[in-house]
Design a protein around this motif. Structure first.
Motif, PDB file in Angstrom:
ATOM      1  N   ILE A 150      47.008  44.999  47.186  1.00  0.00           N
ATOM      2  CA  ILE A 150      46.417  43.753  47.701  1.00  0.00           C
ATOM      3  C   ILE A 150      44.905  43.772  47.553  1.00  0.00           C
ATOM      4  N   LEU A 151      44.278  44.910  47.845  1.00  0.00           N
ATOM      5  CA  LEU A 151      42.829  45.016  47.705  1.00  0.00           C
ATOM      6  C   LEU A 151      42.389  44.847  46.255  1.00  0.00           C
ATOM      7  N   ILE A 152      43.174  45.393  45.310  1.00  0.00           N
ATOM      8  CA  ILE A 152      42.826  45.245  43.888  1.00  0.00           C
ATOM      9  C   ILE A 152      42.925  43.778  43.468  1.00  0.00           C
ATOM     10  N   ILE A 153      43.997  43.093  43.916  1.00  0.00           N
ATOM     11  CA  ILE A 153      44.154  41.680  43.567  1.00  0.00           C
ATOM     12  C   ILE A 153      43.014  40.843  44.165  1.00  0.00           C
ATOM     13  N   MET A 154      42.683  41.125  45.436  1.00  0.00           N
ATOM     14  CA  MET A 154      41.585  40.386  46.066  1.00  0.00           C
ATOM     15  C   MET A 154      40.257  40.654  45.369  1.00  0.00           C
ATOM     16  N   SER A 155      40.049  41.881  44.936  1.00  0.00           N
ATOM     17  CA  SER A 155      38.810  42.203  44.227  1.00  0.00           C
ATOM     18  C   SER A 155      38.731  41.461  42.901  1.00  0.00           C
ATOM     19  N   MET A 156      39.853  41.421  42.162  1.00  0.00           N
ATOM     20  CA  MET A 156      39.871  40.697  40.887  1.00  0.00           C
ATOM     21  C   MET A 156      39.623  39.209  41.114  1.00  0.00           C
ATOM     22  N   GLY A 157      40.235  38.646  42.165  1.00  0.00           N
ATOM     23  CA  GLY A 157      40.009  37.234  42.460  1.00  0.00           C
ATOM     24  C   GLY A 157      38.563  36.943  42.825  1.00  0.00           C
TER      25      GLY A 157
END
Length: 301
Positions: A211-218
């Protein structure tokens, strides 16, 4: 007879005459109460532990007096409390303190008397020998050796003197050179890295990491998108400022703007508001106000 110690602090602005006047006043109070002033000590100016009446230093004076009643000590405290030059005082009854000290001393002596005292006998002192040195063990003396008889010398023994001589001992071998220690390098993995978290973590930890990786990419996508839009907006604003304000009319200036840009849309909304102002209900609104309202709505959208 009660014995008191009175320690009071006088303001540093007090002179010697004012200090003596305070002492004489207290002497009169003690004498009137049937007591005696036994000792007066002036300690001089000393630094206070904390600020008192905006003063950091004071003149310390110690009085020791004896009296039969406690009213005398109370009157001394009252006089010091109302004195303008006295900033602090303390009264200590010394005879009660000495009585408590004597009681503690007697209790310690009684406890020491009840304890049995064991004394060890002293060892005899021998010259040249320390008391803590262990005694040497006693061994029987060996008997005297018997005399050896001379053996007869034969002709064979006399003819071979070289054979009877012992052979020379070989020289000792050289000590081996010390072996250099082998240094080995051991790779230590970081227990707090992403690899350790993914390999040792449970489903909750792995899900949180995803989830943190997806939020960072977003977040990075939004940042770059906004930067690109801001750059395009600034470029369009420079081009519009050069072309729009040099046109002969608003329609001609709107025609010079690039279609699809924000500035072209705002100009078209202003032209549309000016054309549709007459013959409708909005005639009750001032034309300039109506155009300004239309432009503000276009900017906000």
């Amino acid at each position: 007879m009660r014995t008191y110690e009175e320690l009071f602090i006088v303001n540093t602005s007090a002179t010697e005459e004012e200090q003596d006047a305070i002492i004489e006043m207290l002497r009169g109070v003690i004498t009137t109460g049937g007591g005696t002033l036994d000792k007066v000590e002036k300690w001089g100016v000393r630094k206070l532990a904390y600020r008192v009446d905006r003063q950091l230093e004071g003149i310390y004076i110690l009085l020791e007096f004896s009296t039969n009643t406690a009213e005398t000590a109370k009157e001394v405290e009252r006089r010091l409390r109302v004195a303008d030059l006295v900033i602090k005082f303390i009264t200590v009854r010394m005879d009660e303190r000495m009585r408590r000290v004597e009681k503690r001393k007697k209790r310690r002596e009684k406890r020491a008397a009840r304890k049995p005292q064991i004394t060890a006998p002293l060892a005899p002192i021998v010259p040249g020998v320390r008391p803590d040195m262990p005694a040497a063990p006693e061994f029987p003396m060996p008997a005297a050796p018997l005399p050896l008889e001379d053996a007869p010398v034969t002709a064979e023994a006399a003819s071979e003197p070289a054979a009877a001589a012992p052979a020379a001992e070989p020289a000792p071998a050289a000590a081996p050179a010390p072996v250099a220690p082998v240094v080995t390098e051991e790779a230590v993995e970081n227990p707090y890295g992403l690899k350790a978290l993914w390999g040792q973590g449970d489903y909750v930890a792995k899900g949180t990491l995803v989830i943190l990786i997806i939020m960072s990419m977003g977040s990075w996508y939004v940042i770059f998108t906004k930067l690109f839009e801001q750059r395009s907006m600034l470029k369009s604003a420079r081009e519009s400022a050069d072309a729009f304000w040099k046109a002969s009319s608003v329609k001609a200036g709107a025609a010079t703007l690039v279609e699809g840009t924000a500035f072209h849309y705002i100009a078209q909304q202003g032209i549309k508001a000016s054309e549709h102002h007459e013959g409708t209900m909005v005639e009750t609104i001032d034309k300039h106000t109506w155009i300004s309202m239309s432009v503000d709505r276009a900017v906000g959208s």
